[in-house]
Write an enzyme that holds these catalytic residues in place. Structure first.
Site, PDB file in Angstrom:
ATOM      1  N   LYS A   1      -6.081  11.726   4.974  1.00 54.76           N
ATOM      2  CA  LYS A   1      -4.626  11.324   6.115  1.00 54.76           C
ATOM      3  C   LYS A   1      -3.578  11.660   6.197  1.00 54.76           C
ATOM      4  O   LYS A   1      -3.427  11.922   6.998  1.00 54.76           O
ATOM      5  CB  LYS A   1      -4.426   9.504   6.171  1.00 54.76           C
ATOM      6  CG  LYS A   1      -5.589   9.132   6.287  1.00 54.76           C
ATOM      7  CD  LYS A   1      -5.677   7.242   6.370  1.00 54.76           C
ATOM      8  CE  LYS A   1      -6.484   6.945   6.775  1.00 54.76           C
ATOM      9  NZ  LYS A   1      -6.925   5.074   6.200  1.00 54.76           N
TER      10      LYS A   1
ATOM     11  N   HIS B   1      -6.799  -1.879  -7.681  1.00 60.11           N
ATOM     12  CA  HIS B   1      -8.007  -2.411  -7.113  1.00 60.11           C
ATOM     13  C   HIS B   1      -8.497  -3.444  -7.162  1.00 60.11           C
ATOM     14  O   HIS B   1      -7.472  -4.131  -8.709  1.00 60.11           O
ATOM     15  CB  HIS B   1      -9.605  -1.609  -7.261  1.00 60.11           C
ATOM     16  CG  HIS B   1      -9.525  -1.524  -8.461  1.00 60.11           C
ATOM     17  ND1 HIS B   1     -10.623  -2.859  -9.315  1.00 60.11           N
ATOM     18  CD2 HIS B   1     -10.107  -0.705  -9.268  1.00 60.11           C
ATOM     19  CE1 HIS B   1     -10.834  -2.700 -10.429  1.00 60.11           C
ATOM     20  NE2 HIS B   1     -10.298  -1.078 -10.796  1.00 60.11           N
TER      21      HIS B   1
END
Length: 121
Positions: free
Chosen positions: A58, A105
């Site tokens: 990206k 996470h």
């Protein structure tokens, strides 16, 4: 010039994919595979690696085209700090760029942010 990419990945999805014994070999580079193998392939870490690859794509604006996932490795320094190691077509695509990566996470989601800066020629 600056570029930023971000990605979120569901850990359960990666855990299901890891049931296929070839999955980790198909997405992880050699050094990345060895580091994660030494830690027992924790699903949250494999998901963070996958997110870092997506975030890199990206940031470069290419999507997952033009390079192999194995050519973008999320490695860790001795102190645990993550960094990207690029080889092959990914390295050629990123020539002239420097990258920083941050990963995190929760119990269910892994995230990665890749920031790139084009070096002056």
């Amino acid at each position: 010039m600056l570029a930023v990419g971000i990605d979120l990945c569901e850990i359960d999805r990666i855990q299901r994919s890891m049931r296929n014994p070839r999955f980790c070999r198909e997405i992880l580079g050699e050094q990345e595979f060895a580091q994660l193998q030494g830690r027992g392939f924790p699903a949250q870490s494999v998901a963070a690696s996958f997110s870092a690859k997506e975030a890199f794509a990206k940031a470069m604006g290419t999507g997952l085209c033009g390079f192999s996932l194995r050519e973008v490795e999320l490695l860790r320094q001795r102190n645990g700090a993550p960094y990207l190691h690029l080889t092959g077509r990914a390295a050629a695509l990123a020539a002239g760029w420097e990258f920083s990566v941050s990963i995190s996470h929760t119990g269910s989601t892994a995230a990665a942010v890749v920031a790139g800066e084009r070096k002056e020629a």
